[in-house]
Write a protein that holds these residues in place. Structure first.
Motif, PDB file in Angstrom:
ATOM      1  N   PRO A  40       0.616  -1.374  -0.092  1.00 54.18           N
ATOM      2  CA  PRO A  40       0.059   0.020   0.149  1.00 54.18           C
ATOM      3  C   PRO A  40       0.718   1.195  -0.025  1.00 54.18           C
ATOM      4  O   PRO A  40       0.499   2.258  -0.726  1.00 54.18           O
ATOM      5  CB  PRO A  40      -0.728  -0.167   1.164  1.00 54.18           C
ATOM      6  N   LYS A  41       2.178   1.265   0.608  1.00 50.48           N
ATOM      7  CA  LYS A  41       2.804   2.364   0.869  1.00 50.48           C
ATOM      8  C   LYS A  41       3.430   2.808  -0.865  1.00 50.48           C
ATOM      9  O   LYS A  41       3.473   3.968  -1.166  1.00 50.48           O
ATOM     10  CB  LYS A  41       4.029   2.186   1.637  1.00 50.48           C
ATOM     11  N   ILE A 241     -12.058   2.485 -11.490  1.00 51.98           N
ATOM     12  CA  ILE A 241     -12.336   1.134 -11.699  1.00 51.98           C
ATOM     13  C   ILE A 241     -11.098   0.051 -11.538  1.00 51.98           C
ATOM     14  O   ILE A 241     -11.102  -0.753 -10.816  1.00 51.98           O
ATOM     15  CB  ILE A 241     -12.907   0.801 -13.062  1.00 51.98           C
ATOM     16  N   LEU A 242     -10.026   0.791 -12.093  1.00 53.81           N
ATOM     17  CA  LEU A 242      -8.759  -0.078 -11.882  1.00 53.81           C
ATOM     18  C   LEU A 242      -8.326  -0.117 -10.397  1.00 53.81           C
ATOM     19  O   LEU A 242      -7.877  -0.939  -9.933  1.00 53.81           O
ATOM     20  CB  LEU A 242      -7.646   0.387 -13.040  1.00 53.81           C
ATOM     21  N   LYS A 243      -8.411   1.090  -9.665  1.00 59.72           N
ATOM     22  CA  LYS A 243      -8.021   1.133  -8.304  1.00 59.72           C
ATOM     23  C   LYS A 243      -8.795   0.105  -7.531  1.00 59.72           C
ATOM     24  O   LYS A 243      -8.549  -0.620  -6.667  1.00 59.72           O
ATOM     25  CB  LYS A 243      -8.401   2.480  -7.885  1.00 59.72           C
ATOM     26  N   GLY A 247      -7.213  -2.885  -5.470  1.00 58.39           N
ATOM     27  CA  GLY A 247      -7.804  -3.014  -4.221  1.00 58.39           C
ATOM     28  C   GLY A 247      -8.157  -4.477  -3.770  1.00 58.39           C
ATOM     29  O   GLY A 247      -7.840  -4.770  -2.814  1.00 58.39           O
ATOM     30  N   THR A 248      -9.031  -4.952  -4.580  1.00 56.96           N
ATOM     31  CA  THR A 248      -9.680  -6.158  -4.251  1.00 56.96           C
ATOM     32  C   THR A 248      -8.821  -7.219  -4.601  1.00 56.96           C
ATOM     33  O   THR A 248      -8.604  -8.182  -3.700  1.00 56.96           O
ATOM     34  CB  THR A 248     -10.906  -6.491  -5.549  1.00 56.96           C
ATOM     35  N   ALA A 249      -7.778  -7.256  -5.398  1.00 61.30           N
ATOM     36  CA  ALA A 249      -6.811  -8.316  -5.559  1.00 61.30           C
ATOM     37  C   ALA A 249      -5.830  -8.180  -4.499  1.00 61.30           C
ATOM     38  O   ALA A 249      -5.293  -9.256  -4.121  1.00 61.30           O
ATOM     39  CB  ALA A 249      -5.802  -7.698  -6.946  1.00 61.30           C
ATOM     40  N   LEU A 250      -5.508  -7.080  -3.661  1.00 64.23           N
ATOM     41  CA  LEU A 250      -4.804  -7.101  -2.818  1.00 64.23           C
ATOM     42  C   LEU A 250      -5.298  -7.801  -1.516  1.00 64.23           C
ATOM     43  O   LEU A 250      -5.014  -8.366  -0.829  1.00 64.23           O
ATOM     44  CB  LEU A 250      -4.550  -5.782  -2.380  1.00 64.23           C
TER      45      LEU A 250
END
Length: 775
Positions: A40-41, A241-243, A247-250
């Motif tokens: 995330p950083k 949408i990409l974010k 985020g979901t992938a993370l």
């Protein structure tokens, strides 16, 4: 050009089968958590550009002279990884501590860490003026602490040398994945083929590590991607949408790693939830990596084509579809993780119970044996270690040994931290009552507070200290010294369920009463030695009179009793009835020329409403009322304790007149307004509020009987006639499981028929409610 029409996203088995054959984890174990925490950083700091290991850690700039102890040739990526890498357990704590210290140091200037990587990474940048200005800023912010930072970086670098081969390998792998993503984005290779290629590259790693390294490669090149293009603002919806997809992938990656870290001691693949999740993880890994591939292609296309690409419906659909698919996978994995955690907790609970069996059985056996004194059982129950001063003396506030209790009668006050101030204040009054000191010299007994706290937090610790400080009796110095076996014994053998109990031990440590709290509330220390025989003897001395209701509660009422005055005790929260009742009572007393006093005693519940009623009564001067809420609490608690005492002694309401009277007063309070009229100590009438108000209001109809029968008899007869002409209201009692013995059956104090038995679940948020006896 990029869409993979030959493979539909719904055909998981076909797609996942291409990567299962590549999965061959072996070699050195990699702890992915530090990398995952850093992701995330990196995403928030923006793109890093070149990942070449030729980039020096400390460029030739003003900062270089101040950081001379740090290596010049360590690659930025390798150094960044080493600062958080924990693959070797023996170095984990050191690295975490060092990085935390660096972070704490730089908190004053967040830009220092935020800008440092990009500043260092751009040492070969042609814009030398900008670079110099950036390092001048770093130089100014680090002037005071530079020596500390240099030492920390040097220590980190030295520690990282042990891990250098693995870190070099991981750095190389991330670089290769980055190259593959870049090639795919520029060549238009199908997403599925690129995904399979990446899995081939990562064949030797576990599923969670595969995902982390792929995300790391993506984040390093494409973090903060909405700031990379001049079309950033107009393309904001597409970037969002990409974010969302990343985020979901993370989150899926987090979940996969968590499954790998479940303790094998408590859960195996034989558990359906875990086996099902592990079977699903390859599919989750495939769609996560494919999502990263798609995001990379989309970002590069946004940069190169802008609106033209964004408006292409054939290209824009896939990120949204992938995000939806990943969220469905994530929801399913989380549900299975919840089931796994529940299973693990159950296994831990079983293990904990098994570990407590022997010490618990020892306590049970110990309390059945005969001892010379009480020290052996007290040590076993509270603290077996001789070198620990287990108690705090409430008088001196100093820690003392359990020996201070040797050959004394000990009252164990056992409670949670929810014990109320009302309970503590009344108990303190009883314990310290001046007339008791002589008795305590003749029959010494001590109180010891044992708090039962399942999980002690900082908040609970402070609350424990707040409760302990004003206590004048002994208390354990800390809740943690009470063993789990002792807690189990207290709960199962003495039936402790969070409401305070008072277990009485005699001089030899024998239990003479498993709960004398009711005796303490009714008779105080006069109930000593708190045995069942003493309890029965005290009841034989009692009679249904006003002193029984108010003993130890109000000295003024005791004086009225001595003066043989008429006394109305009344309660409820209906202010209109109180105004009418007190008005008519005063009028009748004046007409009959009798000395009358009235006192309002509140309700067992509804603390706030009672407070408002008390204020109105005082302001309007309607009667005397108890202003201290603790006095009201004690009045009702004593009355309820009387009923519980009778129940525990096995008394039957049908054959126990006093028990009938107690039940009636308690039932009045649950149904509304009520009053008790006495002359001196003799109770003349006790009735529901409306009946007594009607009797007073209709005084003209029975006042002719006063000269013939006397006021007492005339009033009693008229109340009886009113009561006979109206059906009695419903009567109900609700017992909490917190309070020991619950009667199998009860008879109504109004009609003497057997009452029906129900199970009730209640959540009451009135602080003043007495949980033991609600209705």
């Amino acid at each position: 050009m990029y869409q993979d029409r030959s493979l539909k996203m719904s055909d998981d088995k076909v797609l996942v089968s291409h990567i299962l054959g590549t999965h061959n984890p072996h070699g050195q174990e990699v702890d992915a958590k530090p990398f995952l925490r850093l992701l995330p950083k990196i995403l928030s700091l923006g793109p890093r550009g070149d990942l070449s290991t030729d980039t020096p850690l400390i460029p030739d700039a003003p900062l270089h002279e101040k950081l001379q102890n740090a290596k010049k040739d360590v690659a930025l990526l390798e150094t960044l990884l080493t600062t958080i890498h924990q693959t070797t357990n023996k170095d984990a704590d050191l690295l975490e501590t060092q990085l935390y210290t660096v972070n704490q140091f730089t908190d004053k200037d967040v830009d220092f860490l935020k800008n440092l990587p990009s500043m260092i990474d751009q040492t070969t940048n042609k814009d030398a003026t900008l670079l110099e200005r950036q390092f001048n800023m770093i130089d100014q912010t680090a002037t005071k602490e530079v020596a500390l930072l240099a030492r920390l970086l040097y220590t980190i670098d030295q520690t990282a040398k042990k891990e250098a081969p693995l870190l070099t390998e991981l750095s190389y792998m991330i670089d290769q994945i980055s190259n593959e993503l870049a090639y795919m984005a520029s060549s238009g290779t199908k997403a599925h083929l690129t995904t399979v290629t990446i899995f081939n590259m990562l064949a030797i790693y576990k599923w969670g590590v595969k995902l982390v390294l792929t995300l790391f490669a993506f984040a390093w090149n494409y973090g903060q991607f909405d700031a990379q293009t001049e079309h950033g603002a107009p393309l904001k919806p597409q970037f969002n949408i990409l974010k969302d997809l990343i985020g979901t992938a993370l989150e899926v990656t987090h979940c996969v790693i968590e499954f790998n870290e479940l303790p094998s001691k408590y859960i195996t693949l034989e558990v359906p939830a875990l086996s099902s999740a592990m079977a699903q993880i390859p599919s989750a890994a495939y769609w996560t990596v494919r999502s990263i591939v798609v995001c990379t292609y989309q970002i590069v296309s946004f940069n190169s084509k802008g609106y033209e690409f964004a408006l292409s419906t054939t290209e824009a659909w896939e990120p949204s579809t992938l995000a939806l698919k990943l969220k469905i996978i994530l929801e399913d994995l989380r549900k299975k993780m919840k089931d796994c955690i529940q299973y693990i907790e159950e296994r831990k609970h079983v293990e904990s119970d098994q570990m407590l069996v022997k010490p618990y059985q020892m306590l049970v056996k110990l309390f059945t044996m005969i001892h010379i004194d009480n020290i052996k059982v007290l040590k076993a129950l509270i603290c077996p270690r001789d070198d620990v001063l287990a108690l705090v003396d409430g008088t001196t506030k100093k820690r003392v040994n359990l020996d201070v209790l040797r050959r004394k009668n000990v009252l164990l006050l056992i409670s949670s931290l929810d014990i109320t101030q009302d309970e503590l204040l009344v108990l303190e009054y009883i314990y310290n009552e001046p007339r008791l000191h002589e008795m305590r010299l003749q029959n010494p007994y001590e109180i010891v507070w044992i708090p039962i706290v399942d999980q002690l937090t900082d908040v609970k610790q402070r609350h424990f200290e707040v409760l302990q400080t004003p206590m004048t009796w002994y208390s354990v110095y800390h809740p943690s010294i009470i063993s789990k076996a002792s807690v189990k014994f207290i709960r199962e053998e003495w039936h402790f369920k969070n409401k305070p109990i008072l277990v009485v031990l005699d001089l030899q440590g024998r239990v003479v009463s498993p709960n004398a709290i009711h005796m303490m509330w009714i008779w105080g220390s006069h109930a000593f030695p708190f045995t069942t025989l003493r309890e029965e003897a005290l009841w034989r001395e009692e009679a249904w009179r006003l002193e029984l209701l108010v003993d130890g509660t109000d000295a003024t009422i005791l004086n009225w009793i001595k003066e043989r005055k008429y006394i109305f005790m009344y309660g409820g929260d209906d202010m209109e009835w109180i105004r009418k009742f007190t008005k008519e009572a005063k009028a009748v007393a004046a007409a009959a020329r009798i000395p009358l006093e009235m006192v309002y005693v509140g309700k067992a519940t509804k603390k706030e409403q009672v407070k408002q009623v008390r204020a109105n009564i005082a302001r309007e001067k309607l009667s005397t009322c108890w202003q201290d809420p603790t006095t009201i609490w004690f009045f009702w608690t004593r009355l309820e304790s009387m009923l519980f005492s009778k129940i525990q002694l096995g008394k039957d309401v049908e054959h126990d007149l006093m028990m009938q009277q107690i039940e009636r007063v308690l039932s009045f309070d649950r149904e509304g307004t009520w009053a008790v009229l006495s002359r001196g100590s003799s109770v003349l009438a006790k009735e529901h509020g409306n009946i007594l108000w009607s009797a007073l209001f209709e005084y003209d109809q029975w006042k002719k009987n006063v000269p013939l029968q006397g006021f007492d008899a005339a009033f009693q007869n008229y109340v009886a006639s009113l009561r006979g002409n109206s059906p009695p209201p419903c009567c109900r009692f609700e017992f909490s499981h917190y309070d020991g013995k619950i009667p199998e059956n009860m008879k109504c104090p109004e009609c003497h028929h057997c009452m029906e038995k129900y199970t009730t679940f209640l959540c009451c948020h009135d602080e003043g409610i007495v949980q033991a006896y609600l209705h």
